[in-house]
Design an enzyme around this catalytic site. Structure first.
Site, PDB file in Angstrom:
ATOM      1  N   CYS A   1       4.227  -4.326  16.651  1.00  0.00           N
ATOM      2  CA  CYS A   1       3.596  -3.427  17.455  1.00  0.00           C
ATOM      3  C   CYS A   1       2.209  -3.663  17.764  1.00  0.00           C
ATOM      4  O   CYS A   1       1.508  -3.756  16.801  1.00  0.00           O
ATOM      5  CB  CYS A   1       3.908  -1.939  16.914  1.00  0.00           C
ATOM      6  SG  CYS A   1       5.639  -1.440  16.549  1.00  0.00           S
TER       7      CYS A   1
ATOM      8  N   GLU B   1       0.780  -1.303  -0.147  1.00  0.00           N
ATOM      9  CA  GLU B   1       0.138  -0.009  -0.154  1.00  0.00           C
ATOM     10  C   GLU B   1       0.676   1.188   0.018  1.00  0.00           C
ATOM     11  O   GLU B   1       2.085   1.108   0.733  1.00  0.00           O
ATOM     12  CB  GLU B   1      -0.878   0.151   1.039  1.00  0.00           C
ATOM     13  CG  GLU B   1      -2.035  -1.029   0.999  1.00  0.00           C
ATOM     14  CD  GLU B   1      -2.757  -1.081   2.377  1.00  0.00           C
ATOM     15  OE1 GLU B   1      -4.233  -0.821   2.307  1.00  0.00           O
ATOM     16  OE2 GLU B   1      -2.596  -1.354   3.435  1.00  0.00           O
TER      17      GLU B   1
ATOM     18  N   CYS C   1       3.214   8.624   1.421  1.00  0.00           N
ATOM     19  CA  CYS C   1       3.741   7.548   2.315  1.00  0.00           C
ATOM     20  C   CYS C   1       3.805   6.340   1.643  1.00  0.00           C
ATOM     21  O   CYS C   1       3.025   5.834   0.999  1.00  0.00           O
ATOM     22  CB  CYS C   1       2.515   7.509   3.408  1.00  0.00           C
ATOM     23  SG  CYS C   1       2.886   6.171   4.930  1.00  0.00           S
TER      24      CYS C   1
ATOM     25  N   CYS D   1      -0.730  -1.488  15.841  1.00  0.00           N
ATOM     26  CA  CYS D   1      -0.655  -1.265  14.404  1.00  0.00           C
ATOM     27  C   CYS D   1      -1.191  -2.378  13.737  1.00  0.00           C
ATOM     28  O   CYS D   1      -1.097  -3.470  14.138  1.00  0.00           O
ATOM     29  CB  CYS D   1       0.727  -0.982  14.128  1.00  0.00           C
ATOM     30  SG  CYS D   1       1.141  -0.953  12.120  1.00  0.00           S
TER      31      CYS D   1
ATOM     32  N   CYS E   1       4.929  -6.617   7.625  1.00  0.00           N
ATOM     33  CA  CYS E   1       5.944  -5.947   8.483  1.00  0.00           C
ATOM     34  C   CYS E   1       6.303  -7.151   9.614  1.00  0.00           C
ATOM     35  O   CYS E   1       5.456  -7.845  10.358  1.00  0.00           O
ATOM     36  CB  CYS E   1       5.227  -4.784   9.363  1.00  0.00           C
ATOM     37  SG  CYS E   1       6.522  -4.065  10.521  1.00  0.00           S
TER      38      CYS E   1
ATOM     39  N   ASN F   1      -5.224   5.871  15.624  1.00  0.00           N
ATOM     40  CA  ASN F   1      -5.999   5.794  14.496  1.00  0.00           C
ATOM     41  C   ASN F   1      -6.616   4.023  14.581  1.00  0.00           C
ATOM     42  O   ASN F   1      -5.887   3.153  14.686  1.00  0.00           O
ATOM     43  CB  ASN F   1      -5.282   5.821  13.177  1.00  0.00           C
ATOM     44  CG  ASN F   1      -4.810   7.108  13.062  1.00  0.00           C
ATOM     45  OD1 ASN F   1      -5.516   8.115  13.288  1.00  0.00           O
ATOM     46  ND2 ASN F   1      -3.641   7.196  12.606  1.00  0.00           N
TER      47      ASN F   1
ATOM     48  N   LEU G   1       8.378   6.167  19.444  1.00  0.00           N
ATOM     49  CA  LEU G   1       9.006   6.036  20.751  1.00  0.00           C
ATOM     50  C   LEU G   1       7.822   5.362  21.445  1.00  0.00           C
ATOM     51  O   LEU G   1       7.781   4.339  22.132  1.00  0.00           O
ATOM     52  CB  LEU G   1       9.074   7.438  21.384  1.00  0.00           C
ATOM     53  CG  LEU G   1       9.464   7.553  22.909  1.00  0.00           C
ATOM     54  CD1 LEU G   1      10.652   6.690  23.189  1.00  0.00           C
ATOM     55  CD2 LEU G   1       9.467   8.891  23.398  1.00  0.00           C
TER      56      LEU G   1
ATOM     57  N   CYS H   1      -2.039   6.702   9.516  1.00  0.00           N
ATOM     58  CA  CYS H   1      -0.899   5.804  10.162  1.00  0.00           C
ATOM     59  C   CYS H   1      -1.321   4.374  11.297  1.00  0.00           C
ATOM     60  O   CYS H   1      -2.176   4.494  11.967  1.00  0.00           O
ATOM     61  CB  CYS H   1      -0.054   6.774  11.098  1.00  0.00           C
ATOM     62  SG  CYS H   1       1.254   6.260  11.966  1.00  0.00           S
TER      63      CYS H   1
END
Length: 335
Positions: A107, A83, A96, A110, A103, A285, A210, A327
């Site tokens: 996290c 994407e 972006c 995400c 990935c 988000n 962070l 994001c």
């Protein structure tokens, strides 16, 4: 076949400047078909077009947000998909781009992390996202109008050789000709590769995710902290060789009741003391399968007020929430 290989063949059969004409047409002229390179003789154009393609990804789906953001689901040569997001705003555009299919960094806030890693993108596939979106939307890269952020799918520093090769092409004055100020790479904190990135003469700006104010909290939210500890990450950031115009960016995703208290904000200020840095806050988000909630605007504002007493601190406006383009939402959703 990659462009250098084509250029090598041209160099054997054509004047040496032909290779430069091809390079210039692909990256500066942004041709989508080699037959469009009008600086070449017609016969050579036809030969090139018959035997080679520019190799841009294919748009499998396109989604348009009510705020003007566009999310592209791109199909690669091996039929995998990735994407890319275009965020127009005023007199600037931001693309972006992704660096991996999926990935490997888990996290917990995400959606991309839920995919796992399928493979790294090649340098051509990374640059190809920029070329495709730029061509389709008639974007200009001159005058500081266009920004590139490697914050899509993937952990860019775990694909560093290809990210650096793509960066060199995007920065090359004879190529895409962007300024180093206009490209940012975001990392979850892969310490050896941060050090390697800092040694590069041509490199993007660096942003660090962070997302927590303590080692324990970061380990829970970002399991990679078990390998690359927060104190070691901050130490390598202190040694990072910033250019005279540059600041380190620290990104902080705010999760309701988890990392958004006043005490967290004060600890963030303490962690980043003595660093030439700024902070970008991102109110979560939301998305399916994400076990966190977005803080209330008043809580976000209170957190920002504390941090900005000591550091430049900005709130990143969510873009494309309605099309899962914001994001942390890139998971190849087709709805």
């Amino acid at each position: 076949m990659e462009l250098p290989d084509i250029c090598e063949v041209l160099g054997q059969e054509q004047p040496g400047y032909r290779a430069k004409q091809v390079y210039d047409a692909v990256y500066r002229g942004q041709v989508s078909d080699l037959v469009q390179i009008t600086s070449l003789p017609l016969g050579l154009r036809r030969e090139l077009a018959q035997n080679h393609e520019v190799g841009l990804p294919e748009i499998a789906r396109e989604y348009l947000s009510t705020d003007g953001t566009r999310r592209y689901l791109l199909r690669l040569e091996d039929q995998r998909t990735v994407e890319t997001v275009l965020m127009p705003e005023g007199d600037r555009d931001t693309i972006c781009i992704s660096s991996q299919v999926g990935c490997p960094v888990s996290c917990t806030f995400c959606m991309t992390a839920l995919m796992g890693l399928e493979r790294n993108l090649t340098a051509g596939e990374i640059v190809g996202q920029v070329l495709l979106v730029s061509q389709k939307n008639h974007l200009r890269q001159d005058g500081g109008r266009l920004n590139i952020v490697m914050m899509g799918q993937g952990e860019p520093l775990l694909n560093l050789p290809n990210v650096l090769k793509a960066t060199r092409i995007l920065l090359d004055p004879a190529g895409f000709s962007l300024s180093p100020r206009r490209i940012t790479v975001s990392t979850a904190g892969i310490i050896p590769q941060i050090e390697e990135l800092g040694r590069q003469e041509m490199r993007p700006k660096l942003a660090i995710s962070l997302n927590a104010s303590t080692e324990e909290m970061r380990r829970e939210l970002m399991p990679i902290t078990r390998k690359y500890h927060l104190k070691d990450l901050l130490e390598v950031c202190r040694r990072y060789p910033l250019r005279e115009w540059e600041k380190l960016t620290f990104e902080y995703v705010l999760l309701r009741g988890v990392n958004d208290a006043d005490a967290d904000a004060r600890r963030v200020v303490k962690l980043l003391a003595n660093l030439n840095a700024k902070v970008n806050l991102i109110a979560l988000n939301p998305g399916p399968e994400i076990p966190y909630q977005t803080p209330e605007p008043a809580r976000v504002a209170a957190f920002q007020a504390i941090v900005r007493r000591a550091l430049p601190c900005f709130l990143r406006k969510p873009r494309g929430l309605d099309i899962f383009a914001a994001c942390g939402q890139l998971k190849r959703n087709t709805g």
